[in-house]
Design an enzyme around this catalytic site. Sequence first.
Site, mmCIF file in Angstrom:
data_model
loop_
_atom_site.group_PDB
_atom_site.id
_atom_site.type_symbol
_atom_site.label_atom_id
_atom_site.label_comp_id
_atom_site.label_asym_id
_atom_site.label_seq_id
_atom_site.Cartn_x
_atom_site.Cartn_y
_atom_site.Cartn_z
ATOM 1 C CG ASN A 31 -1.396 -8.638 7.220
ATOM 2 O OD1 ASN A 31 -0.839 -8.049 6.281
ATOM 3 N ND2 ASN A 31 -2.701 -8.790 7.290
ATOM 4 C CD1 TRP A 32 4.715 -6.360 8.655
ATOM 5 C CD2 TRP A 32 6.080 -5.460 7.130
ATOM 6 N NE1 TRP A 32 6.005 -6.691 8.997
ATOM 7 C CE2 TRP A 32 6.866 -6.154 8.075
ATOM 8 C CE3 TRP A 32 6.741 -4.817 6.068
ATOM 9 C CZ2 TRP A 32 8.252 -6.218 8.013
ATOM 10 C CZ3 TRP A 32 8.137 -4.879 5.994
ATOM 11 C CH2 TRP A 32 8.877 -5.568 6.950
ATOM 12 C CE LYS A 33 -3.938 -5.776 9.141
ATOM 13 N NZ LYS A 33 -5.194 -5.594 9.825
ATOM 14 C CG HIS A 50 -6.574 -10.360 6.220
ATOM 15 N ND1 HIS A 50 -7.316 -9.248 6.490
ATOM 16 C CD2 HIS A 50 -5.729 -10.533 7.274
ATOM 17 C CE1 HIS A 50 -6.931 -8.746 7.665
ATOM 18 N NE2 HIS A 50 -5.963 -9.505 8.150
ATOM 19 C CD GLU A 77 -7.551 -5.638 7.134
ATOM 20 O OE1 GLU A 77 -6.524 -5.625 6.440
ATOM 21 O OE2 GLU A 77 -7.515 -5.557 8.390
ATOM 22 C CD GLU A 98 -6.208 -12.754 11.104
ATOM 23 O OE1 GLU A 98 -5.242 -12.326 11.732
ATOM 24 O OE2 GLU A 98 -6.548 -12.295 10.008
ATOM 25 N N GLY A 150 -7.575 -5.287 14.700
ATOM 26 C CA GLY A 150 -7.288 -3.853 14.714
ATOM 27 C C GLY A 150 -8.172 -3.068 15.668
ATOM 28 C CB SER A 154 -6.195 -7.000 19.214
ATOM 29 O OG SER A 154 -6.923 -6.141 18.354
ATOM 30 N N GLY A 208 -1.189 -8.125 13.128
ATOM 31 C CA GLY A 208 -1.204 -6.932 12.278
ATOM 32 C C GLY A 208 -0.426 -5.810 12.931
ATOM 33 N N GLY A 209 -1.134 -4.913 13.599
ATOM 34 C CA GLY A 209 -0.542 -3.691 14.169
ATOM 35 C C GLY A 209 0.757 -3.915 14.934
#
Length: 250
Positions: A9-11, A96, A98, A167, A173, A212, A233-234
């Site tokens: 997920n590049w956000k 998600h 967020e 998640e 993150g 993470s 993600g990251g």
Amino acid sequence: MRKSIVAGNWKMNMSHVEALNLYKSLSALEESFPSNVEVLVAPPYVYLNELNNIGKGSRVKVIAQNCASNESGAYTGEVSASMLRSIGINSAIVGHSERRHVFGESIREVTEKVLMLLKQNMQVVFCVGEQLSERKGGSHFNVISDQLQSVLSLEPSLFEKIVVAYEPVWAIGTGETASPEQAQEMHSFIRSKLNEVYGKQSNQTRILYGGSVKPNNASEIFGKQDVDGGLVGGASLDASVFAEIIKAAG
Ligand code: PEP
């Protein structure tokens, strides 16, 4: 046997050139990916069409990070499931944390998005996860159970299109991960909830872990019985790091 999925997920990250480079660098590594792992990346909307076209024939499939809860009309700034489908996108992330907690999406809105995607015959990467206070207060199983309601009254033929991603919000993150045991405990709980409605079909549902995930913790988490890969993600923003995680799912 469930085929694992590793999804990046590049956000809201990367310029156009950076996104192209990342996609191309990742595709260039695809020979090293285990054959039993599906690889997905979710770039920002503006890059979807181009990356999806570049990626025709690649093992790295392009999916969306979100979609609108409405079909079409006066919803400035929104992108509908049918628009995504019209450019050849077959899957999207919904729910998600967020979206739920930063943008305030309710369970009802998340459910509407699930239905919009299913109406287009698209796959849904459906996220659930509890916040830290909920885990500390011991309500995490109830929270996940409530969030799961969005996918528990579907026809079995539609439910087939659902991939669940667990998640825990406190692990996204933050550099903190659920322990492999905590992940397995929740994944097994989720599968039992799916089983109550869908019976044996729930054994086919992929349940991904997110929060993470890094090359140094991926194989231990992915090795758990009910963990069928990850939503990352990251660590998906660097092709070689993400490729290591993909290899850990094989
Ligand atoms: C995510 O955003 O879905 C996620 C799991 O992020 P990270 O890997 O950075 O924790």
